[in-house]
Structures are given as structure tokens and as C-alpha cells.
Design an enzyme around this catalytic site. Structure first.
Site, PDB file in Angstrom:
ATOM      1  N   ASP A  38      -9.956   3.241   2.449  1.00  0.00           N
ATOM      2  CA  ASP A  38     -10.059   2.547   3.741  1.00  0.00           C
ATOM      3  C   ASP A  38     -10.724   3.409   4.821  1.00  0.00           C
ATOM      4  O   ASP A  38     -11.618   2.955   5.533  1.00  0.00           O
ATOM      5  CB  ASP A  38      -8.666   2.118   4.238  1.00  0.00           C
ATOM      6  CG  ASP A  38      -8.116   0.932   3.461  1.00  0.00           C
ATOM      7  OD1 ASP A  38      -8.921   0.125   2.946  1.00  0.00           O
ATOM      8  OD2 ASP A  38      -6.875   0.812   3.360  1.00  0.00           O
ATOM      9  N   LYS A  72       0.805  -1.232   0.000  1.00  0.00           N
ATOM     10  CA  LYS A  72       0.000   0.000   0.000  1.00  0.00           C
ATOM     11  C   LYS A  72       0.839   1.284   0.000  1.00  0.00           C
ATOM     12  O   LYS A  72       0.404   2.300  -0.531  1.00  0.00           O
ATOM     13  CB  LYS A  72      -0.933   0.013   1.216  1.00  0.00           C
ATOM     14  CG  LYS A  72      -2.091  -0.956   1.106  1.00  0.00           C
ATOM     15  CD  LYS A  72      -3.035  -0.799   2.281  1.00  0.00           C
ATOM     16  CE  LYS A  72      -4.193  -1.763   2.175  1.00  0.00           C
ATOM     17  NZ  LYS A  72      -5.239  -1.501   3.169  1.00  0.00           N
TER      18      LYS A  72
END
Ligand code: ATR
Length: 278
Positions: free
Chosen positions: A104, A66
Site C-alpha cells: 500500500d 489486514k
């Protein structure tokens, strides 16, 4: 032509994203496939080139890529920049550009909102953990105007660094201090990995001081109900696990890629069915 989406990660075989997104394409009549791609650390640059070369439509990014993936992209949206991590890449094939997003934090907030009893501007939150997942949640809550955010972490210096980044008024505490002042908060969120399968007997802090009016949220969804949530239940508190965050981060990625509203209920149903089997 069938569009190809996917997720890159290491490991990735356990990912529920392929099943969830495939259900969403079926529901909305989009002709697309969603593939898990196992990408090792030293294969990331080639994998991202592959998105361009093969004309893939969009890619989700999971652990451990990520943060490192950001250097291979052409643009970052503001949220990804602030969080400092990307979980969704959109491929603009006309402009030949890869754009990084992070869904997220906002995905978490979408899952939280229906459970909140007060507006965010009146809500006091205790966040346990200052790792990747905690970061996305902390930055998002601070940006959306939470009344008070307190971050507690085993390594206090990480909590302090994250609190500082989140802006004025965000506090950092040790886990012990947080544990002793639990009754001050409307929502307690566990973003640490403590209690995740296979270490299901562990808890990040004791809930002895928890009030029954608190909403207790765990970002973990394997097991479906962590010991942390089970103990919170016993105290009469409301609880939520991390499945909602998972579904909503995926729904937001779907919306970025397709421009149409995600069939959240269908996505949720398939994830819940699968996780409850375990
Ligand atoms: P993720 O991306 O899932 O958030 P991470 O970035 O590795 O994973 O972060 C893990 C978080 O869980 C951290 O806040 C970590 O605390 P430290 O910063 O002190 O390492 C926390 N954590 C992991 N194991 C823990 C344990 N046994 N007790 C308390 N906190 C723990």
C-alpha cells in the site's frame, strides 16, 4: 496449470481487484484466475488454511483482515512488519510457506512520484488521518526520506503515536492547527475516510489557506473527485485521487507473485474506465 489468485475481505463484492488482475494476466499471457473471497472475521483462520490446502498462488487481503491475518503467516517482509499490516500474501508452494507483504505505502509512493515537483528529500508533507491507510503512507514516506512529515488527525493521540513510530522529526498536529498552517506544505494527503461515498459533502479540513503551489492528494477514489479535491482545484492546486495508489499496490502484488513487470497502463485503464462509469 491455471494458477488461482484472489482477495479476501468483508465486504469484498465491490472490489475492483479481480477485474484489474484478470486484465493483467490476459495482457501478459499468464494462465491464471483471480477470485473475490468473502471471508467473515471468524472464518479467517480457515481461509488462510485454504490457501495452503488448495495451493492458491497468492492472495490480497483487504478490510478488515489486514492486521489479524498476520498471525497466520509464516513470514513477514520488512515493510509489512514496519507498517503492521499485510495486503498481499505470496504462497511459496515448494517450501509450503505463506509470506506477508504490504504494497500500500510503496504503491502510493509510485503513484505520487510522477506528480512530485521536487525530490522527496526536499518535500514537506501534511498527512491527514492516522488509520490503516495513513499508517502505510506515513511509514513509507518517513522511511524513504521525506524532508518533513506532519501527521494531523481528529484523535490527536493516534497522530502522536504514529509520528513517534515513524521516527525522529515527524510531527503530530490537530486538524485545526494543520488547517491554519496549510501553506507550509508542498503536498497535502487525505487518508481519512471523510468525503467517501455516500458522505460526499464532507471535507477533513477547510482549504481556505491552501496555496495554489500545493499538490493535494486524496486516497479516496469513490467518488472519483472528492469535495476536498474539487475545492483544491478551485484554489488552483494540482490534485490526484486514490486510483493510482490502488493500481500500483495491485501492480506490486502482481510483481511479487509472478516475478514479471506488471502491465500498469492496462491495469490503470480498466480501473479508470470502471470508476468513471460510477
Ligand atoms: P482506513 O483503514 O481506511 O485508514 P481507519 O483505520 O478506520 O480506516 O481510519 C480512518 C481515519 O479517518 C482515521 O484517521 C479517523 O480519525 P480518528 O483516528 O480520529 O478516528 C479518520 N476519520 C474518520 N471519520 C472522520 C471524521 N468524521 N472526521 C475526521 N476524521 C475522521
Amino acid at each position: 496449470m491455471t494458477q488461482v489468485f484472489g482477495v479476501i475481505g468483508n465486504p469484498v463484492a465491490h472490489s475492483l481487484s479481480p477485474m484489474m488482475h484478470t486484465a493483467a494476466y490476459r495482457e501478459t499471457g499468464i494462465s491464471a484466475a483471480y477470485v473475490p473471497f468473502h471471508v467473515k472475521n471468524d472464518g479467517l483462520a480457515d481461509a488462510v488454511r485454504g490457501i495452503r490446502g488448495l495451493g492458491l498462488a497468492g492472495i490480497n487481503v483487504t478490510v478488515p483482515h489486514k492486521i489479524t491475518v498476520m498471525e497466520y503467516l509464516d513470514e513477514l517482509d520488512e515493510t509489512a512488519e514496519l507498517i503492521g499490516a499485510v495486503n498481499t500474501i505470496a504462497h511459496d508452494r515448494k517450501e509450503n510457506k505463506l509470506i506477508g507483504y504490504n504494497t500500500d505505502g510503496e504503491g502510493y509512493l509510485r503513484s505520487l512520484r510522477p506528480r512530485m515537483r521536487k525530490p522527496l528529500s526536499e518535500t514537506r508533507v501534511l498527512l491527514l488521518g492516522a488509520g490503516g491507510a495513513g499508517r502505510a503512507v506515513a511509514v513509507t514516506l518517513a522511511r524513504k526520506g521525506v524532508r518533513q512529515l506532519t501527521i494531523a488527525n481528529r484523535t490527536l493521540s493516534s497522530a502522536e503515536a504514529l509520528a513517534e513510530e515513524c521516527g525522529e522529526g515527524v510531527r503530530a498536529l490537530s486538524l485545526e492547527t494543520a488547517q491554519a498552517s496549510l501553506m507550509e506544505f508542498d503536498i497535502v494527503i487525505n487518508s481519512t475516510s471523510v468525503g467517501m461515498t455516500p458522505n460526499t459533502g464532507q471535507m477533513p479540513i477547510s482549504l481556505e489557506k491552501l496555496s495554489g503551489r500545493t499538490l493535494v492528494s486524496d486516497l479516496i477514489y469513490t467518488p472519483w473527485k472528492t469535495r476536498f479535491l474539487r475545492e483544491a482545484d478551485k484554489k488552483g492546486a494540482e490534485t490526484m485521487n486514490g486510483a493510482g495508489m490502488f493500481v500500483h499496490q495491485g501492480a506490486m502484488a502482481f510483481e511479487i507473485w509472478t516475478g514479471i513487470q506488471a502491465p500498469v497502463k492496462v491495469m490503470e485503464r480498466i480501473v479508470v474506465e470502471k470508476l468513471r462509469e460510477v
